[in-house]
Design a protein around this motif. Structure first.
Motif, PDB file in Angstrom:
ATOM      1  N   LEU A  99       0.861  -1.189   0.000  1.00 26.79           N
ATOM      2  CA  LEU A  99       0.000   0.000   0.000  1.00 26.79           C
ATOM      3  C   LEU A  99       0.893   1.233   0.000  1.00 26.79           C
ATOM      4  CD1 LEU A  99      -2.823   1.404   0.314  1.00 26.79           C
ATOM      5  CD2 LEU A  99      -2.284   1.540   2.751  1.00 26.79           C
ATOM      6  N   SER A 100       0.725   2.090  -0.993  1.00 29.45           N
ATOM      7  CA  SER A 100       1.359   3.413  -0.986  1.00 29.45           C
ATOM      8  C   SER A 100       0.265   4.403  -0.625  1.00 29.45           C
ATOM      9  CB  SER A 100       1.946   3.745  -2.365  1.00 29.45           C
ATOM     10  OG  SER A 100       2.962   2.821  -2.681  1.00 29.45           O
ATOM     11  N   GLY A 101       0.354   4.926   0.590  1.00 31.86           N
ATOM     12  CA  GLY A 101      -0.726   5.745   1.105  1.00 31.86           C
ATOM     13  C   GLY A 101      -0.762   7.141   0.521  1.00 31.86           C
ATOM     14  N   ALA A 102      -1.877   7.810   0.735  1.00 35.97           N
ATOM     15  CA  ALA A 102      -2.043   9.198   0.303  1.00 35.97           C
ATOM     16  C   ALA A 102      -1.214  10.121   1.193  1.00 35.97           C
ATOM     17  CB  ALA A 102      -3.519   9.581   0.389  1.00 35.97           C
ATOM     18  N   PRO A 103      -0.874  11.325   0.707  1.00 37.78           N
ATOM     19  CA  PRO A 103      -0.205  12.307   1.569  1.00 37.78           C
ATOM     20  C   PRO A 103      -1.208  12.866   2.581  1.00 37.78           C
ATOM     21  CG  PRO A 103      -0.083  12.918  -0.789  1.00 37.78           C
ATOM     22  CD  PRO A 103      -1.075  11.819  -0.655  1.00 37.78           C
ATOM     23  N   LEU A 104      -0.961  12.613   3.866  1.00 40.35           N
ATOM     24  CA  LEU A 104      -1.934  12.955   4.913  1.00 40.35           C
ATOM     25  C   LEU A 104      -1.337  13.939   5.917  1.00 40.35           C
ATOM     26  CD1 LEU A 104      -3.212   9.306   5.408  1.00 40.35           C
ATOM     27  CD2 LEU A 104      -4.367  11.145   4.151  1.00 40.35           C
ATOM     28  N   GLU A 105      -2.226  14.617   6.658  1.00 37.96           N
ATOM     29  CA  GLU A 105      -1.755  15.683   7.561  1.00 37.96           C
ATOM     30  C   GLU A 105      -1.321  15.170   8.919  1.00 37.96           C
ATOM     31  OE1 GLU A 105      -3.912  19.438   7.759  1.00 37.96           O
ATOM     32  OE2 GLU A 105      -5.096  18.759   6.048  1.00 37.96           O
ATOM     33  N   THR A 106      -1.996  14.138   9.444  1.00 37.90           N
ATOM     34  CA  THR A 106      -1.698  13.683  10.807  1.00 37.90           C
ATOM     35  C   THR A 106      -1.466  12.177  10.829  1.00 37.90           C
ATOM     36  OG1 THR A 106      -3.953  13.113  11.502  1.00 37.90           O
ATOM     37  CG2 THR A 106      -3.307  15.447  11.665  1.00 37.90           C
ATOM     38  N   LEU A 107      -0.846  11.734  11.911  1.00 34.25           N
ATOM     39  CA  LEU A 107      -0.611  10.305  12.091  1.00 34.25           C
ATOM     40  C   LEU A 107      -1.898   9.552  12.388  1.00 34.25           C
ATOM     41  CD1 LEU A 107       2.682  10.838  14.019  1.00 34.25           C
ATOM     42  CD2 LEU A 107       2.499   9.599  11.857  1.00 34.25           C
ATOM     43  N   HIS A 108      -2.896  10.240  12.922  1.00 34.40           N
ATOM     44  CA  HIS A 108      -4.206   9.595  13.121  1.00 34.40           C
ATOM     45  C   HIS A 108      -4.785   9.201  11.774  1.00 34.40           C
ATOM     46  CE1 HIS A 108      -4.104  10.725  17.325  1.00 34.40           C
ATOM     47  NE2 HIS A 108      -3.839  11.971  16.970  1.00 34.40           N
ATOM     48  N   GLN A 109      -4.673  10.091  10.801  1.00 35.71           N
ATOM     49  CA  GLN A 109      -5.157   9.777   9.449  1.00 35.71           C
ATOM     50  C   GLN A 109      -4.349   8.639   8.835  1.00 35.71           C
ATOM     51  OE1 GLN A 109      -4.652  13.611   7.637  1.00 35.71           O
ATOM     52  NE2 GLN A 109      -6.595  14.416   8.379  1.00 35.71           N
ATOM     53  N   THR A 110      -3.045   8.666   9.066  1.00 43.77           N
ATOM     54  CA  THR A 110      -2.174   7.602   8.552  1.00 43.77           C
ATOM     55  C   THR A 110      -2.590   6.245   9.113  1.00 43.77           C
ATOM     56  OG1 THR A 110      -0.278   9.065   8.236  1.00 43.77           O
ATOM     57  CG2 THR A 110       0.213   6.746   8.567  1.00 43.77           C
ATOM     58  N   CYS A 111      -2.795   6.183  10.415  1.00 46.58           N
ATOM     59  CA  CYS A 111      -3.136   4.898  11.038  1.00 46.58           C
ATOM     60  C   CYS A 111      -4.534   4.446  10.617  1.00 46.58           C
ATOM     61  CB  CYS A 111      -3.020   4.999  12.563  1.00 46.58           C
ATOM     62  SG  CYS A 111      -2.450   3.445  13.295  1.00 46.58           S
ATOM     63  N   ALA A 112      -5.448   5.388  10.439  1.00 46.00           N
ATOM     64  CA  ALA A 112      -6.789   5.039   9.953  1.00 46.00           C
ATOM     65  C   ALA A 112      -6.695   4.454   8.541  1.00 46.00           C
ATOM     66  CB  ALA A 112      -7.695   6.275   9.960  1.00 46.00           C
ATOM     67  N   GLU A 113      -5.820   5.023   7.718  1.00 47.56           N
ATOM     68  CA  GLU A 113      -5.631   4.525   6.355  1.00 47.56           C
ATOM     69  C   GLU A 113      -5.081   3.098   6.375  1.00 47.56           C
ATOM     70  OE1 GLU A 113      -3.512   6.645   2.665  1.00 47.56           O
ATOM     71  OE2 GLU A 113      -2.065   5.847   4.108  1.00 47.56           O
ATOM     72  N   HIS A 117      -7.115  -0.250   5.063  1.00 50.66           N
ATOM     73  CA  HIS A 117      -6.506  -1.116   4.046  1.00 50.66           C
ATOM     74  C   HIS A 117      -6.433  -2.559   4.547  1.00 50.66           C
ATOM     75  CE1 HIS A 117      -3.670  -2.675   1.097  1.00 50.66           C
ATOM     76  NE2 HIS A 117      -2.888  -3.045   2.092  1.00 50.66           N
ATOM     77  N   LEU A 118      -5.949  -2.749   5.770  1.00 52.56           N
ATOM     78  CA  LEU A 118      -5.799  -4.108   6.284  1.00 52.56           C
ATOM     79  C   LEU A 118      -7.159  -4.782   6.469  1.00 52.56           C
ATOM     80  CD1 LEU A 118      -2.846  -3.710   8.829  1.00 52.56           C
ATOM     81  CD2 LEU A 118      -2.775  -4.535   6.473  1.00 52.56           C
ATOM     82  N   TYR A 119      -8.170  -4.011   6.855  1.00 51.25           N
ATOM     83  CA  TYR A 119      -9.529  -4.566   6.951  1.00 51.25           C
ATOM     84  C   TYR A 119      -9.984  -5.084   5.582  1.00 51.25           C
ATOM     85  CZ  TYR A 119     -14.553  -4.746   6.664  1.00 51.25           C
ATOM     86  OH  TYR A 119     -15.830  -5.175   6.386  1.00 51.25           O
ATOM     87  N   ALA A 123     -10.685  -8.933   4.603  1.00 51.87           N
ATOM     88  CA  ALA A 123     -12.049  -9.338   4.235  1.00 51.87           C
ATOM     89  C   ALA A 123     -12.037 -10.135   2.932  1.00 51.87           C
ATOM     90  CB  ALA A 123     -12.937  -8.100   4.096  1.00 51.87           C
ATOM     91  N   VAL A 124     -11.289  -9.648   1.938  1.00 48.50           N
ATOM     92  CA  VAL A 124     -11.231 -10.345   0.652  1.00 48.50           C
ATOM     93  C   VAL A 124     -10.361 -11.598   0.763  1.00 48.50           C
ATOM     94  CG1 VAL A 124     -10.471 -10.160  -1.757  1.00 48.50           C
ATOM     95  CG2 VAL A 124     -11.660  -8.239  -0.676  1.00 48.50           C
ATOM     96  N   GLY A 125      -9.230 -11.472   1.455  1.00 48.30           N
ATOM     97  CA  GLY A 125      -8.299 -12.588   1.565  1.00 48.30           C
ATOM     98  C   GLY A 125      -8.880 -13.791   2.280  1.00 48.30           C
ATOM     99  N   GLU A 126      -9.646 -13.570   3.342  1.00 50.52           N
ATOM    100  CA  GLU A 126     -10.218 -14.685   4.112  1.00 50.52           C
ATOM    101  C   GLU A 126     -11.094 -15.576   3.243  1.00 50.52           C
ATOM    102  OE1 GLU A 126     -12.150 -13.041   7.544  1.00 50.52           O
ATOM    103  OE2 GLU A 126     -10.385 -13.362   8.818  1.00 50.52           O
ATOM    104  N   GLU A 127     -11.864 -14.968   2.375  1.00 53.92           N
ATOM    105  CA  GLU A 127     -12.756 -15.757   1.506  1.00 53.92           C
ATOM    106  C   GLU A 127     -11.968 -16.589   0.504  1.00 53.92           C
ATOM    107  OE1 GLU A 127     -15.441 -13.003  -0.246  1.00 53.92           O
ATOM    108  OE2 GLU A 127     -16.267 -12.372   1.692  1.00 53.92           O
ATOM    109  N   LEU A 128     -10.737 -16.163   0.202  1.00 51.44           N
ATOM    110  CA  LEU A 128      -9.904 -16.878  -0.765  1.00 51.44           C
ATOM    111  C   LEU A 128      -8.876 -17.780  -0.080  1.00 51.44           C
ATOM    112  CD1 LEU A 128      -9.302 -13.784  -3.084  1.00 51.44           C
ATOM    113  CD2 LEU A 128     -10.728 -15.770  -3.627  1.00 51.44           C
TER     114      LEU A 128
END
Length: 428
Positions: A99-113, A117-119, A123-128
């Motif tokens: 994952l190459s994340g978007a340019p974000l302002e805060t680390l809260h936004q980074t961790c949410a991103e 992504h991991l969610y 979700a897709v990986g478990e089914e496969l």
């Protein structure tokens, strides 16, 4: 993702000043500084524990696209990545998922991103029947077990790597990293940040070390991933001693990059092998593969992505010294560097701390930290002592930013306190 091609040819040939101006165009006022986080992870088949094949990866990419509205990136008839706004998902040579994340302002936004992504991937990986592992080196499988991704630039690199080092294929197919990309306000600000972050890159390697296994056994390193870069291709990696010269600036980085051997030129949606030639040759119209043709700024941008020092300069700076890891560490790494480099006081403290380190000391840290980590001797103490001081400076810098981001560094508190990166990882 594949590079874009400029439709119109430049009316005037590029000059070295154009290349310098390209880097300088990254300068931004402090209020516009952002945080871009990238991380890679290994996919594996949950039933067999084997690395996932391209077919499985293709199914995941298609699933993410259908369910979470990502746009597909194609190369020939293969889906090789996804794009959504300023985020990209791409494949490394051995199918490592990035994952190459978007340019974000805060680390809260980074961790949410990262969490979003991991969610989605889970979700897709478990089914496969696919799981993902955050480590710096593939812990179980041999090089011959790793599937090869259908990407043109990787075919060129795969043929070239054994000519310039013994561990380049391991780098391509069996390593994962997490990195953060950060901005600068001026050439002087870039120089200060480059020197501070380059000197401290081995400290980050020690704190985030997470690659002690190879083919099912302990490998003798805490960060085998970091060690691998010491014999991948020394023409394009390492600690860049010239950054500490009084003459260093954008122009000196351009001079360095002009002489780093090229990998490819991208024309008509095809990667043309130009290994061994330099961008300087290209500027003079002397690439035998594209006779008489001159480069565009897109070619320069592509070339800069094929240089792999511990800190890399583009129109922003990339911190490249850390192993991939579990999700909390994916938030801790950007927190570490933001606290140090985006706060004037912490940055000055780092410059003061490291200004009398010699080239030999920096190279020693680069060489020994992958083996002994935080327990590496340095002057009258250990790297762990440095790490404690640096971690405190990072926390202070985050406090002064005022976004309540210090909590993201809790993940590495115990690592630095005990001096044992991997034991902490196993038992927390």
């Amino acid at each position: 993702s594949p590079p874009t091609e400029e439709a119109a040819k430049l009316t005037e040939p590029l000059t070295k000043e154009d290349l310098v101006a390209y880097l300088a165009s990254g300068c931004k006022p402090k209020e516009n500084w952002r945080i871009g986080t990238e991380h890679e992870k290994f996919g594996f088949d949950v039933e067999t524990l084997r690395p996932i094949t391209y077919d499985q990866i293709s199914a995941i990419l298609n699933g993410l696209s259908e369910r979470f509205e990502w746009d597909k990136i194609m190369e020939e008839n293969h889906v090789i990545g996804l794009k959504q706004g300023k985020q990209n998902i791409s494949l490394e040579p051995g199918g490592q998922f990035e994952l190459s994340g978007a340019p974000l302002e805060t680390l809260h936004q980074t961790c949410a991103e990262v969490n979003s992504h991991l969610y989605q991937v889970k979700a897709v990986g478990e089914e496969l029947g696919v799981g993902f592992l955050g480590m710096g080196f593939q812990p179980k499988w041999a090089l011959t077990d790793i599937p090869i991704m259908p990407k043109g630039r990787y075919e060129i690199m795969r043929n070239y790597m054994p000519k310039v080092g013994t561990l380049g294929l391991d780098m391509m197919f069996r390593t994962c990293t997490v990195q953060v990309n950060l901005d600068f306000s001026s050439e002087q600000d870039m120089i200060r940040k480059f020197r501070a972050s380059l000197a401290l890159q081995p400290i980050a390697t020690a704190i985030f070390a997470n690659s002690p296994f190879k083919e099912g056994k302990p490998n003798g390193f805490l960060s085998l991933r970091s060690h691998i870069w010491t014999d991948t291709d020394n023409n394009r990696s390492g600690m860049l001693p010239f950054v500490f010269d009084d003459t260093f600036g954008f122009e000196q980085y351009v001079d360095y990059a002009l002489d780093v051997p090229m990998y490819f030129v991208y024309r008509n949606k095809t990667y043309i092998d130009c290994t061994g030639m330099s961008f300087r040759d290209f500027m003079a119209g002397k690439l035998p593969q594209v006779p008489g043709e001159l480069p565009t700024l897109n070619d320069w941008e592509n070339h800069l992505t094929t240089i792999f020092p511990e800190v890399r300069l583009k129109r922003y700076m990339e911190m490249r010294g850390a192993d991939g890891g579990p999700w909390r560490r994916l938030c801790a790494l950007p927190a570490f560097w933001v606290g140090l480099l985006y706060d004037d006081e912490s940055l000055q403290s780092i410059i003061d701390m490291t200004s009398d380190w010699t080239k030999e000391e920096r190279e020693m840290l680069r060489r020994k930290v992958p083996v002994t980590g935080l327990k590496t001797p340095f002057r009258d103490g250990y790297v762990r002592d440095l790490a404690e001081d640096v971690l405190q400076l990072a926390k202070n810098g985050l406090e002064r930013r005022g976004y309540k981001e210090v909590g993201f560094l809790r993940e590495v508190d115990e690592v630095v306190r005990t001096g044992d990166a991997f034991r902490t990882l196993l038992f927390t």
